[in-house]
Design a protein around this motif. Structure first.
Motif, PDB file in Angstrom:
ATOM      1  N   ASP A 275       0.804  -1.166  -0.050  1.00 41.39           N
ATOM      2  CA  ASP A 275      -0.062   0.094   0.096  1.00 41.39           C
ATOM      3  C   ASP A 275       0.886   1.208  -0.100  1.00 41.39           C
ATOM      4  OD1 ASP A 275      -2.474  -1.353  -0.008  1.00 41.39           O
ATOM      5  OD2 ASP A 275      -2.404  -1.635   2.246  1.00 41.39           O
ATOM      6  N   LEU A 276       0.729   1.968  -0.942  1.00 41.24           N
ATOM      7  CA  LEU A 276       1.354   3.664  -0.925  1.00 41.24           C
ATOM      8  C   LEU A 276       0.379   4.430  -0.371  1.00 41.24           C
ATOM      9  CD1 LEU A 276       2.735   3.287  -4.516  1.00 41.24           C
ATOM     10  CD2 LEU A 276       3.897   2.835  -2.411  1.00 41.24           C
ATOM     11  N   ASP A 277       0.841   5.403   0.378  1.00 38.42           N
ATOM     12  CA  ASP A 277       0.219   6.482   1.063  1.00 38.42           C
ATOM     13  C   ASP A 277       0.822   7.830   0.364  1.00 38.42           C
ATOM     14  OD1 ASP A 277      -1.195   8.066   2.668  1.00 38.42           O
ATOM     15  OD2 ASP A 277      -0.166   7.575   4.559  1.00 38.42           O
ATOM     16  N   GLY A 278       0.280   8.205  -0.470  1.00 39.69           N
ATOM     17  CA  GLY A 278       0.935   9.499  -1.031  1.00 39.69           C
ATOM     18  C   GLY A 278       2.064   9.309  -1.816  1.00 39.69           C
ATOM     19  N   GLU A 279       3.262  10.017  -1.348  1.00 42.04           N
ATOM     20  CA  GLU A 279       4.600   9.727  -1.700  1.00 42.04           C
ATOM     21  C   GLU A 279       5.306   8.662  -0.989  1.00 42.04           C
ATOM     22  OE1 GLU A 279       6.770  13.229  -1.916  1.00 42.04           O
ATOM     23  OE2 GLU A 279       5.393  14.429  -3.127  1.00 42.04           O
ATOM     24  N   ALA A 280       4.505   8.068   0.278  1.00 39.27           N
ATOM     25  CA  ALA A 280       5.289   7.349   1.215  1.00 39.27           C
ATOM     26  C   ALA A 280       4.929   5.789   1.118  1.00 39.27           C
ATOM     27  CB  ALA A 280       5.220   7.858   2.612  1.00 39.27           C
ATOM     28  N   LEU A 281       5.681   4.930   1.438  1.00 36.50           N
ATOM     29  CA  LEU A 281       5.107   3.593   1.817  1.00 36.50           C
ATOM     30  C   LEU A 281       4.474   3.403   2.961  1.00 36.50           C
ATOM     31  CD1 LEU A 281       5.529   0.726   0.708  1.00 36.50           C
ATOM     32  CD2 LEU A 281       7.674   0.452   2.178  1.00 36.50           C
ATOM     33  N   GLY A 282       3.253   2.613   2.533  1.00 38.63           N
ATOM     34  CA  GLY A 282       2.151   2.214   3.677  1.00 38.63           C
ATOM     35  C   GLY A 282       2.584   0.862   4.216  1.00 38.63           C
ATOM     36  N   ALA A 283       1.882   0.278   4.568  1.00 39.93           N
ATOM     37  CA  ALA A 283       1.940  -1.457   4.906  1.00 39.93           C
ATOM     38  C   ALA A 283       2.330  -2.426   3.698  1.00 39.93           C
ATOM     39  CB  ALA A 283       0.675  -1.878   5.535  1.00 39.93           C
ATOM     40  N   ILE A 284       3.016  -3.292   4.144  1.00 41.59           N
ATOM     41  CA  ILE A 284       3.791  -4.504   3.126  1.00 41.59           C
ATOM     42  C   ILE A 284       2.836  -5.738   3.922  1.00 41.59           C
ATOM     43  CG2 ILE A 284       5.265  -5.680   2.055  1.00 41.59           C
ATOM     44  CD1 ILE A 284       6.885  -3.256   2.464  1.00 41.59           C
ATOM     45  N   SER A 285       2.181  -6.521   3.180  1.00 41.84           N
ATOM     46  CA  SER A 285       1.669  -7.665   3.635  1.00 41.84           C
ATOM     47  C   SER A 285       1.623  -8.782   2.914  1.00 41.84           C
ATOM     48  CB  SER A 285      -0.065  -7.575   4.034  1.00 41.84           C
ATOM     49  OG  SER A 285      -0.443  -6.243   4.845  1.00 41.84           O
ATOM     50  N   ALA A 286       2.042 -10.094   3.474  1.00 41.80           N
ATOM     51  CA  ALA A 286       2.102 -11.103   2.879  1.00 41.80           C
ATOM     52  C   ALA A 286       0.904 -11.932   2.387  1.00 41.80           C
ATOM     53  CB  ALA A 286       2.882 -12.173   3.417  1.00 41.80           C
ATOM     54  N   LEU A 287       0.521 -12.454   0.989  1.00 40.99           N
ATOM     55  CA  LEU A 287      -0.658 -13.047   0.962  1.00 40.99           C
ATOM     56  C   LEU A 287      -0.208 -14.504   0.622  1.00 40.99           C
ATOM     57  CD1 LEU A 287      -2.323 -10.461  -1.175  1.00 40.99           C
ATOM     58  CD2 LEU A 287      -2.820 -10.708   1.343  1.00 40.99           C
ATOM     59  N   PRO A 288      -0.445 -15.384   1.515  1.00 45.76           N
ATOM     60  CA  PRO A 288      -0.059 -16.708   1.103  1.00 45.76           C
ATOM     61  C   PRO A 288      -0.878 -17.523  -0.061  1.00 45.76           C
ATOM     62  CG  PRO A 288      -0.391 -16.614   3.397  1.00 45.76           C
ATOM     63  CD  PRO A 288      -0.905 -15.501   2.839  1.00 45.76           C
ATOM     64  N   VAL A 289       0.143 -18.044  -0.727  1.00 48.00           N
ATOM     65  CA  VAL A 289      -0.491 -18.796  -2.047  1.00 48.00           C
ATOM     66  C   VAL A 289      -0.791 -20.260  -1.713  1.00 48.00           C
ATOM     67  CG1 VAL A 289      -0.116 -19.379  -4.470  1.00 48.00           C
ATOM     68  CG2 VAL A 289       0.876 -17.359  -3.370  1.00 48.00           C
ATOM     69  N   PRO A 290      -2.067 -20.559  -2.047  1.00 49.47           N
ATOM     70  CA  PRO A 290      -2.657 -21.885  -1.493  1.00 49.47           C
ATOM     71  C   PRO A 290      -1.721 -23.035  -2.377  1.00 49.47           C
ATOM     72  CG  PRO A 290      -4.325 -20.687  -1.911  1.00 49.47           C
ATOM     73  CD  PRO A 290      -3.210 -19.900  -2.271  1.00 49.47           C
ATOM     74  N   ARG A 291      -1.393 -23.906  -1.815  1.00 51.42           N
ATOM     75  CA  ARG A 291      -0.516 -24.964  -2.370  1.00 51.42           C
ATOM     76  C   ARG A 291      -1.462 -26.205  -3.096  1.00 51.42           C
ATOM     77  NH1 ARG A 291       5.087 -26.931   0.236  1.00 51.42           N
ATOM     78  NH2 ARG A 291       5.494 -24.653  -0.079  1.00 51.42           N
ATOM     79  N   ALA A 292      -1.439 -26.079  -4.604  1.00 55.68           N
ATOM     80  CA  ALA A 292      -2.404 -27.013  -5.065  1.00 55.68           C
ATOM     81  C   ALA A 292      -2.110 -28.524  -5.248  1.00 55.68           C
ATOM     82  CB  ALA A 292      -2.775 -26.618  -6.683  1.00 55.68           C
ATOM     83  N   VAL A 293      -0.607 -28.633  -5.091  1.00 51.71           N
ATOM     84  CA  VAL A 293      -0.079 -30.002  -5.232  1.00 51.71           C
ATOM     85  C   VAL A 293       1.176 -30.206  -3.886  1.00 51.71           C
ATOM     86  CG1 VAL A 293       1.246 -31.768  -6.417  1.00 51.71           C
ATOM     87  CG2 VAL A 293      -0.590 -30.337  -7.569  1.00 51.71           C
ATOM     88  N   GLU A 294       1.052 -30.892  -3.352  1.00 54.92           N
ATOM     89  CA  GLU A 294       2.027 -30.927  -2.063  1.00 54.92           C
ATOM     90  C   GLU A 294       3.342 -31.842  -2.803  1.00 54.92           C
ATOM     91  OE1 GLU A 294       2.126 -29.699   0.942  1.00 54.92           O
ATOM     92  OE2 GLU A 294       0.079 -29.113   0.538  1.00 54.92           O
ATOM     93  N   LEU A 295       4.411 -31.337  -2.061  1.00 56.68           N
ATOM     94  CA  LEU A 295       5.733 -31.801  -2.371  1.00 56.68           C
ATOM     95  C   LEU A 295       6.385 -32.558  -1.096  1.00 56.68           C
ATOM     96  CD1 LEU A 295       5.809 -30.101  -4.778  1.00 56.68           C
ATOM     97  CD2 LEU A 295       8.140 -29.785  -4.505  1.00 56.68           C
ATOM     98  N   LEU A 296       6.466 -33.722  -1.209  1.00 61.02           N
ATOM     99  CA  LEU A 296       6.733 -34.574   0.088  1.00 61.02           C
ATOM    100  C   LEU A 296       8.338 -35.196   0.154  1.00 61.02           C
ATOM    101  CD1 LEU A 296       3.447 -36.972   0.186  1.00 61.02           C
ATOM    102  CD2 LEU A 296       3.872 -34.715   1.321  1.00 61.02           C
ATOM    103  N   ARG A 297       8.773 -35.217   1.032  1.00 60.98           N
ATOM    104  CA  ARG A 297      10.175 -35.944   1.245  1.00 60.98           C
ATOM    105  C   ARG A 297      10.124 -36.949   2.450  1.00 60.98           C
ATOM    106  NH1 ARG A 297      14.709 -30.817   1.414  1.00 60.98           N
ATOM    107  NH2 ARG A 297      15.660 -31.501  -0.782  1.00 60.98           N
ATOM    108  N   VAL A 298      10.350 -38.177   2.129  1.00 68.30           N
ATOM    109  CA  VAL A 298      10.330 -39.261   2.872  1.00 68.30           C
ATOM    110  C   VAL A 298      11.561 -40.058   2.777  1.00 68.30           C
ATOM    111  CG1 VAL A 298       9.003 -41.583   3.358  1.00 68.30           C
ATOM    112  CG2 VAL A 298       7.781 -39.239   2.584  1.00 68.30           C
ATOM    113  N   PRO A 299      12.219 -40.352   4.074  1.00 68.69           N
ATOM    114  CA  PRO A 299      12.183 -39.665   5.237  1.00 68.69           C
ATOM    115  C   PRO A 299      12.469 -38.000   5.322  1.00 68.69           C
ATOM    116  CG  PRO A 299      13.903 -40.974   5.444  1.00 68.69           C
ATOM    117  CD  PRO A 299      13.086 -41.084   3.979  1.00 68.69           C
ATOM    118  N   SER A 300      12.328 -37.453   6.249  1.00 65.51           N
ATOM    119  CA  SER A 300      12.464 -36.069   6.445  1.00 65.51           C
ATOM    120  C   SER A 300      14.029 -35.761   6.034  1.00 65.51           C
ATOM    121  CB  SER A 300      12.234 -35.380   7.556  1.00 65.51           C
ATOM    122  OG  SER A 300      12.574 -36.082   8.752  1.00 65.51           O
TER     123      SER A 300
END
Length: 417
Positions: A275-300
């Motif tokens: 978000d920009l507030d005039g000439e200044a920077l306002g808030a920065i927020s992360a919007l998580p992207v849903p994961r359509a396909v999982e990636l698995l590591r077995v074992p960890s």
């Protein structure tokens, strides 16, 4: 005004030969809904739109369908995309006249006139609100190669002995400065200045499995000083992990929207709302992207084969459509070669709702590095000597007799007429 910052889509990417069009389409559909829900004024795509310089027809169709739908659902949207190091600048810009007529600006490369002067003004673009009023200016610079940047005045080494600035880095800084000067001359009170770039900044954390290193003349990482304090936000691309540059919250990588390798399983994939507030920077927020396909590591962590097979047999996964089945990396620690490894893993996974993408094997122990050999010593080595040395180095034990016998048989067969 509100910006959405995204990058590194890598449309057309495959994961160990598995197509990923379904995942990319899920992301693009989600992004369209997010543009509308967040009432965004601009979408900034900071490079690596495609995974390679010769993208498939299907991945190109994905992009242009998305741009068309974005225009339909958000007619006011400013959409600016720059080329990354994976993109073909010319291919990306080829439909630019048509895209610009529909509100999309694509900057693939740096243009020069007949006298070699860079057209800086085409890379300085206005950002307008829903009413059409200019609220900000965007410095949209694509991935820069040495031939793209202006030649900065030569500087001598500092009196304290420090080396003179690298000409490539100095050229990038000069080009951003020139673009900023254009923006400063154009902007009116209350209008902010933001920048876009596709580069590796000093201190940036990269994913070695999926990011192509940018090494040009020994120079790879750019200092944050290329962005003048007058730039309130820099939307960066190239690094797949979302991160800020150093302690400067206004210099940001949003990261890739989907995991592009198993090394990125733990990444929090997202886009950024700015978000920009005039000439200044306002808030920065992360919007998580849903994961359509999982990636698995077995074992960890890598484990002995019998333990790994037991975990695979016990693996319980819900049924899913073929394109939504999880991708699996199996991690095995071996004490000796296992010729039937893949067959045993596949047998353990029979009827499991998963796609086996990779088997990562490592040895339980590695011997100390052998002393370097002289050219004369190398010349005297026989193939079986090399085999013995490599086996010892990898498994920290002598090669068994049956392995040596099989290798000898292989060598004899290779010499047969």
């Amino acid at each position: 005004m509100r910006l959405l910052h995204t990058s590194d889509w890598h449309l057309g990417q495959t994961l160990h030969n598995f197509e990923r069009g379904h995942e990319h389409q899920c992301f693009l559909d989600w992004l369209l809904d997010t543009i509308v829900a967040e009432q965004a004024d601009a979408l900034l795509i900071a490079g690596d739109i495609f995974d390679n310089a010769n993208p498939s027809a299907a991945s190109q169709k994905q992009l242009y369908t998305f741009l068309q739908r974005a225009r339909q659902r958000a007619p006011h949207l400013n959409l600016i995309a720059i080329a990354g190091n994976h993109d073909s600048p010319g291919r990306l810009e080829a439909p630019a006249p048509l895209l610009q007529a529909h509100g999309t600006h694509v900057i693939g490369h740096v243009l020069r006139d007949a006298d070699g002067n860079i057209d800086v003004e085409r890379m300085v673009l206005p950002l307008t609100d829903k009413g059409g009023a200019v609220r900000a200016w965007c410095l949209a610079l694509p991935f820069l190669r040495p031939g793209d940047v202006p030649r900065a005045p030569a500087q001598a080494a500092a009196p304290d002995g420090a080396a003179a600035p690298d000409p490539y880095l100095a050229g990038i800084a000069l080009l951003y400065r020139q673009a900023l000067d254009v923006a400063l001359a154009r902007r009116q009170p209350g209008q902010a200045i933001v920048a876009m770039g596709h580069c590796h900044m000093v201190g940036g954390e990269m994913s070695n499995d999926s990011e192509r290193r940018i090494v040009i003349g020994g120079t790879e990482m750019l200092p944050s000083g290329v962005f003048d304090p007058a730039i309130v936000y820099a939307a960066l691309g190239h690094l797949h992990l979302a991160q800020q540059v150093g302690k400067q919250a206004h210099l940001r990588y949003c990261g890739s929207p989907i995991p592009l390798s198993f090394a990125e399983v733990g990444y929090r994939h997202q886009i950024l709302r700015v978000d920009l507030d005039g000439e200044a920077l306002g808030a920065i927020s992360a919007l998580p992207v849903p994961r359509a396909v999982e990636l698995l590591r077995v074992p960890s962590k890598p484990a002995p084969l019998e333990q790994v097979l037991a975990e695979l047999v016990a693996l319980a996964l819900p049924e899913a459509a073929p394109e939504a089945l999880p991708f699996l990396e199996v991690r095995v620690r071996l004490d000796a070669p296992e010729p039937g490894l893949r067959a045993r893993v596949e047998a353990a996974l029979e009827h499991k709702a998963v796609r086996l993408a990779k088997i990562e094997s490592s040895s339980a122990a590695r011997g100390a590095s052998a002393a370097p050999l002289t050219l004369d010593q190398l010349d005297q080595l026989q193939p079986d000597d090399i085999f013995r040395r490599l086996y010892l180095q990898k498994y920290a034990s002598e090669a068994p007799a049956e392995q040596l016998s099989a290798f000898a048989e292989l060598m004899l067969g290779d010499k047969a007429p």
